[in-house]
Design a protein around this motif. Structure first.
Motif, PDB file in Angstrom:
ATOM      1  N   GLY A  99       0.788  -1.081  -0.072  1.00 58.88           N
ATOM      2  CA  GLY A  99      -0.053  -0.074   0.252  1.00 58.88           C
ATOM      3  C   GLY A  99       0.931   1.219  -0.061  1.00 58.88           C
ATOM      4  N   TYR A 100       0.526   2.270  -0.670  1.00 55.33           N
ATOM      5  CA  TYR A 100       1.190   3.486  -0.676  1.00 55.33           C
ATOM      6  C   TYR A 100       1.138   4.035   0.668  1.00 55.33           C
ATOM      7  CZ  TYR A 100       1.931   3.323  -5.669  1.00 55.33           C
ATOM      8  OH  TYR A 100       2.259   2.971  -6.785  1.00 55.33           O
ATOM      9  N   PRO A 101       2.257   4.678   1.246  1.00 57.47           N
ATOM     10  CA  PRO A 101       2.029   5.532   2.624  1.00 57.47           C
ATOM     11  C   PRO A 101       1.128   6.253   2.727  1.00 57.47           C
ATOM     12  CG  PRO A 101       4.598   5.780   1.590  1.00 57.47           C
ATOM     13  CD  PRO A 101       3.495   5.129   0.522  1.00 57.47           C
TER      14      PRO A 101
ATOM     15  N   PHE B 140       7.089   1.964 -19.724  1.00 57.18           N
ATOM     16  CA  PHE B 140       6.344   2.767 -18.967  1.00 57.18           C
ATOM     17  C   PHE B 140       4.812   3.201 -19.613  1.00 57.18           C
ATOM     18  CE2 PHE B 140       8.261   4.488 -14.903  1.00 57.18           C
ATOM     19  CZ  PHE B 140       9.464   3.740 -15.086  1.00 57.18           C
ATOM     20  N   GLN B 141       4.017   3.352 -18.793  1.00 55.94           N
ATOM     21  CA  GLN B 141       2.627   3.674 -19.281  1.00 55.94           C
ATOM     22  C   GLN B 141       2.648   4.929 -20.216  1.00 55.94           C
ATOM     23  OE1 GLN B 141      -0.299   3.162 -16.096  1.00 55.94           O
ATOM     24  NE2 GLN B 141      -1.976   3.799 -17.423  1.00 55.94           N
ATOM     25  N   ASP B 142       3.531   6.214 -19.923  1.00 58.40           N
ATOM     26  CA  ASP B 142       3.451   7.076 -20.274  1.00 58.40           C
ATOM     27  C   ASP B 142       4.885   7.523 -21.157  1.00 58.40           C
ATOM     28  OD1 ASP B 142       3.806   9.960 -21.076  1.00 58.40           O
ATOM     29  OD2 ASP B 142       3.023  10.847 -19.364  1.00 58.40           O
TER      30      ASP B 142
ATOM     31  N   ASP C 273       3.229  -1.796 -20.110  1.00 58.27           N
ATOM     32  CA  ASP C 273       2.264  -1.147 -19.236  1.00 58.27           C
ATOM     33  C   ASP C 273       1.420  -0.400 -20.456  1.00 58.27           C
ATOM     34  OD1 ASP C 273       0.644   0.000 -17.503  1.00 58.27           O
ATOM     35  OD2 ASP C 273       1.853   0.756 -16.269  1.00 58.27           O
ATOM     36  N   GLU C 274       0.048  -0.853 -20.756  1.00 56.64           N
ATOM     37  CA  GLU C 274      -0.680  -0.307 -21.715  1.00 56.64           C
ATOM     38  C   GLU C 274       0.104   0.227 -22.754  1.00 56.64           C
ATOM     39  OE1 GLU C 274      -4.048   1.922 -20.130  1.00 56.64           O
ATOM     40  OE2 GLU C 274      -3.637   0.990 -18.063  1.00 56.64           O
ATOM     41  N   PRO C 275       0.466  -0.874 -23.652  1.00 56.59           N
ATOM     42  CA  PRO C 275       1.349  -0.326 -24.782  1.00 56.59           C
ATOM     43  C   PRO C 275       0.612   0.184 -25.920  1.00 56.59           C
ATOM     44  CG  PRO C 275       1.511  -2.450 -24.560  1.00 56.59           C
ATOM     45  CD  PRO C 275       0.577  -2.181 -23.358  1.00 56.59           C
TER      46      PRO C 275
ATOM     47  N   PRO D 130      -4.531  -0.615   1.662  1.00 62.43           N
ATOM     48  CA  PRO D 130      -3.665  -1.667   0.797  1.00 62.43           C
ATOM     49  C   PRO D 130      -4.097  -1.635  -0.449  1.00 62.43           C
ATOM     50  CG  PRO D 130      -4.476  -2.378   2.956  1.00 62.43           C
ATOM     51  CD  PRO D 130      -5.224  -0.999   2.651  1.00 62.43           C
ATOM     52  N   ILE D 131      -3.123  -1.776  -1.399  1.00 64.51           N
ATOM     53  CA  ILE D 131      -3.516  -2.042  -2.945  1.00 64.51           C
ATOM     54  C   ILE D 131      -3.324  -3.436  -3.313  1.00 64.51           C
ATOM     55  CG2 ILE D 131      -2.720  -1.395  -5.262  1.00 64.51           C
ATOM     56  CD1 ILE D 131      -2.195   1.492  -3.869  1.00 64.51           C
ATOM     57  N   LEU D 132      -2.274  -4.154  -2.862  1.00 63.39           N
ATOM     58  CA  LEU D 132      -2.093  -5.416  -3.205  1.00 63.39           C
ATOM     59  C   LEU D 132      -2.114  -6.253  -1.941  1.00 63.39           C
ATOM     60  CD1 LEU D 132       0.888  -5.006  -5.718  1.00 63.39           C
ATOM     61  CD2 LEU D 132      -1.574  -4.904  -6.291  1.00 63.39           C
TER      62      LEU D 132
ATOM     63  N   PRO E 199      -9.394  -3.325 -13.703  1.00 63.90           N
ATOM     64  CA  PRO E 199     -10.019  -2.060 -13.568  1.00 63.90           C
ATOM     65  C   PRO E 199      -8.911  -1.019 -13.383  1.00 63.90           C
ATOM     66  CG  PRO E 199     -11.122  -3.192 -11.692  1.00 63.90           C
ATOM     67  CD  PRO E 199     -10.146  -4.264 -12.506  1.00 63.90           C
ATOM     68  N   ASN E 200      -9.400   0.173 -13.516  1.00 63.73           N
ATOM     69  CA  ASN E 200      -8.209   1.479 -13.361  1.00 63.73           C
ATOM     70  C   ASN E 200      -8.142   1.419 -11.895  1.00 63.73           C
ATOM     71  OD1 ASN E 200      -9.861   3.224 -15.913  1.00 63.73           O
ATOM     72  ND2 ASN E 200      -7.868   2.627 -16.182  1.00 63.73           N
ATOM     73  N   GLY E 201      -6.600   1.640 -11.359  1.00 70.61           N
ATOM     74  CA  GLY E 201      -6.435   1.739  -9.977  1.00 70.61           C
ATOM     75  C   GLY E 201      -6.470   0.470  -9.194  1.00 70.61           C
ATOM     76  N   SER E 202      -6.592  -0.538  -9.891  1.00 71.02           N
ATOM     77  CA  SER E 202      -6.480  -1.890  -9.468  1.00 71.02           C
ATOM     78  C   SER E 202      -5.125  -2.091  -8.866  1.00 71.02           C
ATOM     79  CB  SER E 202      -7.231  -2.904 -10.151  1.00 71.02           C
ATOM     80  OG  SER E 202      -6.488  -3.274 -11.262  1.00 71.02           O
ATOM     81  N   GLY E 203      -3.968  -1.622  -9.337  1.00 73.56           N
ATOM     82  CA  GLY E 203      -2.633  -1.836  -8.809  1.00 73.56           C
ATOM     83  C   GLY E 203      -2.078  -2.274 -10.010  1.00 73.56           C
ATOM     84  N   LYS E 204      -2.131  -2.377 -11.119  1.00 71.94           N
ATOM     85  CA  LYS E 204      -1.221  -3.018 -12.192  1.00 71.94           C
ATOM     86  C   LYS E 204       0.001  -2.501 -12.355  1.00 71.94           C
ATOM     87  CE  LYS E 204      -4.375  -2.484 -15.529  1.00 71.94           C
ATOM     88  NZ  LYS E 204      -5.541  -1.661 -14.535  1.00 71.94           N
ATOM     89  N   THR E 205       0.138  -1.184 -12.631  1.00 71.36           N
ATOM     90  CA  THR E 205       1.432  -0.405 -12.650  1.00 71.36           C
ATOM     91  C   THR E 205       2.117  -0.577 -11.366  1.00 71.36           C
ATOM     92  OG1 THR E 205       0.085   1.090 -14.009  1.00 71.36           O
ATOM     93  CG2 THR E 205       2.202   1.613 -13.169  1.00 71.36           C
ATOM     94  N   THR E 206       1.453  -0.499 -10.307  1.00 70.05           N
ATOM     95  CA  THR E 206       2.047  -0.752  -8.953  1.00 70.05           C
ATOM     96  C   THR E 206       2.744  -2.097  -8.891  1.00 70.05           C
ATOM     97  OG1 THR E 206       0.415   0.620  -7.805  1.00 70.05           O
ATOM     98  CG2 THR E 206       1.815  -0.784  -6.432  1.00 70.05           C
ATOM     99  N   LEU E 207       2.284  -3.026  -9.358  1.00 69.44           N
ATOM    100  CA  LEU E 207       2.827  -4.240  -9.433  1.00 69.44           C
ATOM    101  C   LEU E 207       3.907  -4.496 -10.373  1.00 69.44           C
ATOM    102  CD1 LEU E 207       2.461  -7.535  -8.913  1.00 69.44           C
ATOM    103  CD2 LEU E 207       1.080  -7.543 -10.983  1.00 69.44           C
TER     104      LEU E 207
HETATM  105  N1  LIG Z   1       2.762   7.461  -6.312  1.00 72.22           N
HETATM  106  C1  LIG Z   1       1.478   7.241  -5.386  1.00 72.22           C
HETATM  107  N2  LIG Z   1       1.241   7.581  -4.346  1.00 72.22           N
HETATM  108  C2  LIG Z   1       0.107   7.264  -3.746  1.00 72.22           C
HETATM  109  N3  LIG Z   1      -0.876   6.361  -4.290  1.00 72.22           N
HETATM  110  C3  LIG Z   1      -0.602   6.177  -5.345  1.00 72.22           C
HETATM  111  C4  LIG Z   1       0.525   6.458  -6.370  1.00 72.22           C
HETATM  112  N4  LIG Z   1       0.367   5.802  -7.341  1.00 72.22           N
HETATM  113  C5  LIG Z   1      -0.644   5.140  -7.481  1.00 72.22           C
HETATM  114  N5  LIG Z   1      -1.360   5.203  -6.200  1.00 72.22           N
HETATM  115  C6  LIG Z   1      -2.641   4.599  -6.077  1.00 72.22           C
HETATM  116  O1  LIG Z   1      -2.492   3.249  -6.073  1.00 72.22           O
HETATM  117  C7  LIG Z   1      -3.640   2.626  -6.862  1.00 72.22           C
HETATM  118  C8  LIG Z   1      -3.271   1.799  -7.837  1.00 72.22           C
HETATM  119  O2  LIG Z   1      -2.295   2.695  -8.670  1.00 72.22           O
HETATM  120  P1  LIG Z   1      -2.044   1.835 -10.125  1.00 72.22           P
HETATM  121  O3  LIG Z   1      -1.470   3.060 -10.927  1.00 72.22           O
HETATM  122  O4  LIG Z   1      -1.117   0.736  -9.621  1.00 72.22           O
HETATM  123  O5  LIG Z   1      -3.236   1.448 -10.763  1.00 72.22           O
HETATM  124  P2  LIG Z   1      -3.611   0.746 -12.360  1.00 72.22           P
HETATM  125  O6  LIG Z   1      -4.115  -0.714 -12.366  1.00 72.22           O
HETATM  126  O7  LIG Z   1      -2.133   0.782 -13.165  1.00 72.22           O
HETATM  127  O8  LIG Z   1      -4.624   1.851 -13.046  1.00 72.22           O
HETATM  128  P3  LIG Z   1      -4.590   2.055 -14.475  1.00 72.22           P
HETATM  129  O9  LIG Z   1      -5.503   1.284 -15.068  1.00 72.22           O
HETATM  130  O10 LIG Z   1      -5.473   3.506 -14.498  1.00 72.22           O
HETATM  131  O11 LIG Z   1      -3.263   2.549 -15.166  1.00 72.22           O
HETATM  132  C9  LIG Z   1      -4.637   3.790  -7.338  1.00 72.22           C
HETATM  133  O12 LIG Z   1      -5.450   3.869  -6.230  1.00 72.22           O
HETATM  134  C10 LIG Z   1      -3.701   5.049  -7.096  1.00 72.22           C
HETATM  135  O13 LIG Z   1      -4.434   6.204  -6.905  1.00 72.22           O
END
Ligand SMILES: Nc1ncnc2c1ncn2[C@@H]1O[C@H](COP(=O)(O)OP(=O)(O)OP(=O)(O)O)[C@@H](O)[C@H]1O
Ligand SMILES: [Mg+2]
Lengths: 254, 242
Positions: free
Chosen positions: B16-18, B89-91, B167-169, B22-24, B42-50
């Motif tokens: 979880g981000y500080p 990277f996504q961007d 990441d979302e190429p 918790p995200i994962l 879905p958006n925000g499910s934590g894929k990029t975080t993973l």
């Molecule tokens: N640097 C950060 N600091 C705090 N919270 C973050 C940070 N980056 C992402 N989050 C939060 O973590 C959650 C997961 O983010 P993440 O980018 O992993 O989602 P995602 O699955 O890649 O979404 P998307 O499909 O929109 O790219 C989101 O709720 C986001 O708001």
């Protein structure tokens, strides 16, 4: 935002070794800035004009670039003669226009035009990427070089982000005026921009680490100076020496 | 396949981000050589975080990350994984930070200790492989979105990774460019994990698709898109595919 209208071209100046161009431009600025004599400054301006012609710069674009300087100089001509103390030459009401003030204005005008023209001819004729590589090879500290290059790279991204934010506000009926709501909205926009920029910086750093970046930049290019480059640089250096000579002769402290 | 060593193995990861939720949670995943896995969620499910956790950019609060059998975060130095795993990277604006394309693609090889000459050669041939001849001296920020995406891919491939994280190429690509990307991916014979919201793209470029939901990967409901085009990603409704 930052376009490089002079970077593309195939003039003798464009072909000159970028390192000698940067060094010459720097030297020239110092010489001109420190000179006082009108003979030196006039010669410097003529030299700068010759460079501009040699670089085959588009006069329209050049004037567009010089316009802000000229506006500033007009302001200077309006104020400085009246505010500098010295021998009065003419009077407007209670104010006296002085000889010293006019001389100062003339010097500033010649100096600033000469320096800007020379810089445009020598340095604006390379793109930012090349300028970065050049500074790197001239042993400018790499932190400064990369600060410059990254600023250049991301200023466009940040500009685009600002544009997006502003559009988002306008789409929802935001009309700038002189009221608290406007100031607050701009403050939010600016705040958002800072937040996004710092998040961007973090991601860029992560992307760099993912490609093995460990705090040390390695540069890819090495320029090789050809004989013609040496000769060209020598000739231009000689002209610079001549300028210093004129100045020395007229204003020698000895 | 299962008797090989996995390239990446995640075990019971939590993150979880500080200051955030918790995200994962209890996320486990293994990727084996040459496996091509899609990731859907879905958006925000934590894929990029993973992806960031796999790369060692973020430290999980619980669980272990293993890359080629060695555990991340146990040794101090794991710069090695950057040679083995490439992250797109996504961007693309995050990825391309050098002024010119050639410098950007050569950045990784230079960091890996290759000489200037070798790096330029690698960069040129990587660009050529992706059909980007003549792009060497282009200014990165002036590229179009699609061009940026391909150049980003080149910067990652120039490091000769054994696995890619994409990441979302496809975001922002038109149908033709998407097709081109699809062809390039098909030619790669390395493992990759690919995040996308486009089912048909996933179906064409990956062998299986995992769904992410509630901080976990629902491996029990692995979506078999090839046999079954409409995807079910709801773990709470088990659904047999035969
Ligand atoms: N640097 C950060 N600091 C705090 N919270 C973050 C940070 N980056 C992402 N989050 C939060 O973590 C959650 C997961 O983010 P993440 O980018 O992993 O989602 P995602 O699955 O890649 O979404 P998307 O499909 O929109 O790219 C989101 O709720 C986001 O708001
Ligand atoms: Mg994401």
């Amino acid at each position: 935002m930052i376009d490089e209208p002079f970077a593309a071209g195939n003039s003798p100046i464009h072909r000159e070794d970028p390192r000698s161009r940067v060094i010459l431009a720097t030297l020239f600025s110092f010489v001109v800035a420190l000179s006082q004599a009108f003979a030196t400054l006039g010669a410097a301006l003529i030299f700068a004009l010759v460079l501009v012609i040699a670089a085959r710069l588009d006069p329209k674009k050049l004037i567009k670039r010089l316009l802000p300087l000229w506006l500033f100089l007009i302001l200077l001509w309006l104020v400085l003669p009246l505010t500098t103390t010295g021998t009065p030459l003419f009077r407007i009401g209670p104010l006296a226009g002085t000889r010293e003030g006019i001389i100062l204005c003339a010097q500033i005008t010649l100096k600033s035009n000469a320096i800007l023209l020379a810089f445009t001819a020598w340095v604006a004729t390379m793109n930012f990427a090349k300028l970065g590589q050049t500074l790197d090879q001239l042993k400018v500290p790499e932190k400064i070089v990369y600060l410059l290059l990254l600023t250049y790279r991301y200023i466009f991204v940040i500009e685009a982000e600002y544009g997006r934010l502003l559009r988002a506000a306008k789409i929802r009926g935001f009309k700038p005026g002189t009221n608290l709501h406007t100031y607050k909205t701009y403050a939010y926009l600016l705040g958002m921009l800072f937040v996004q920029a710092s998040a961007r910086a973090q991601r860029v750093h992560q992307a760099m680490r993912c490609r093995g970046f460990q705090g040390k930049f390695y540069s890819l290019y090495r320029f090789e100076a050809k004989t013609a480059d040496w000769i060209g640089a020598a000739v231009q250096l000689a002209i610079m020496a001549l300028l210093i000579g004129i100045e020395w002769k007229i204003n020698s402290p000895l | 396949m299962e008797d090989q060593q996995p390239i990446v193995k995640l075990d019971n990861i939590a993150f979880g981000y500080p200051g955030g939720t918790p995200i994962l949670k209890e996320l486990s995943l293994a990727v084996y050589p040459k496996e091509r896995i899609g990731l859907l969620g879905p958006n925000g499910s934590g894929k990029t975080t993973l992806f960031f956790i796999i790369m060692g950019l973020l430290r999980p609060t619980a669980g272990t990350v293993e890359v080629f059998g060695s555990r991340l975060w146990e040794e101090k130095d794991f710069s090695d994984i950057y040679r083995k795993i490439g992250l797109l990277f996504q961007d693309a604006d995050d990825q391309l930070f050098c002024p010119t394309v050639l410098e950007d693609v050569a950045f990784g090889p230079l960091n890996m200790g290759k000489s200037r000459k070798e790096s330029i050669e690698i960069a040129r041939s990587t660009l050529a492989d992706l059909g980007l001849e003549g792009f060497e001296d282009r200014i990165t920020h002036r590229l179009s979105g699609g061009e940026k995406r391909f150049v980003s891919l080149a910067t990652v491939l120039a490091m000769e990774p054994e696995m890619l994280l994409l990441d979302e190429p496809t975001t922002g690509l038109d149908a033709r460019t998407r097709e081109r990307l699809m062809d390039r991916l098909a030619q790669l014979d390395i493992a990759y994990l690919l995040i996308s919201h486009e089912m048909d793209f996933l179906a064409d470029t990956t062998d299986k698709v995992h769904a992410m939901e509630g901080g976990k990967i629902l491996t029990d409901t692995t979506v078999k898109l090839h046999q079954h085009v409409h995807a079910h990603i709801h773990g709470s409704h088990p659904h047999e595919h035969k």
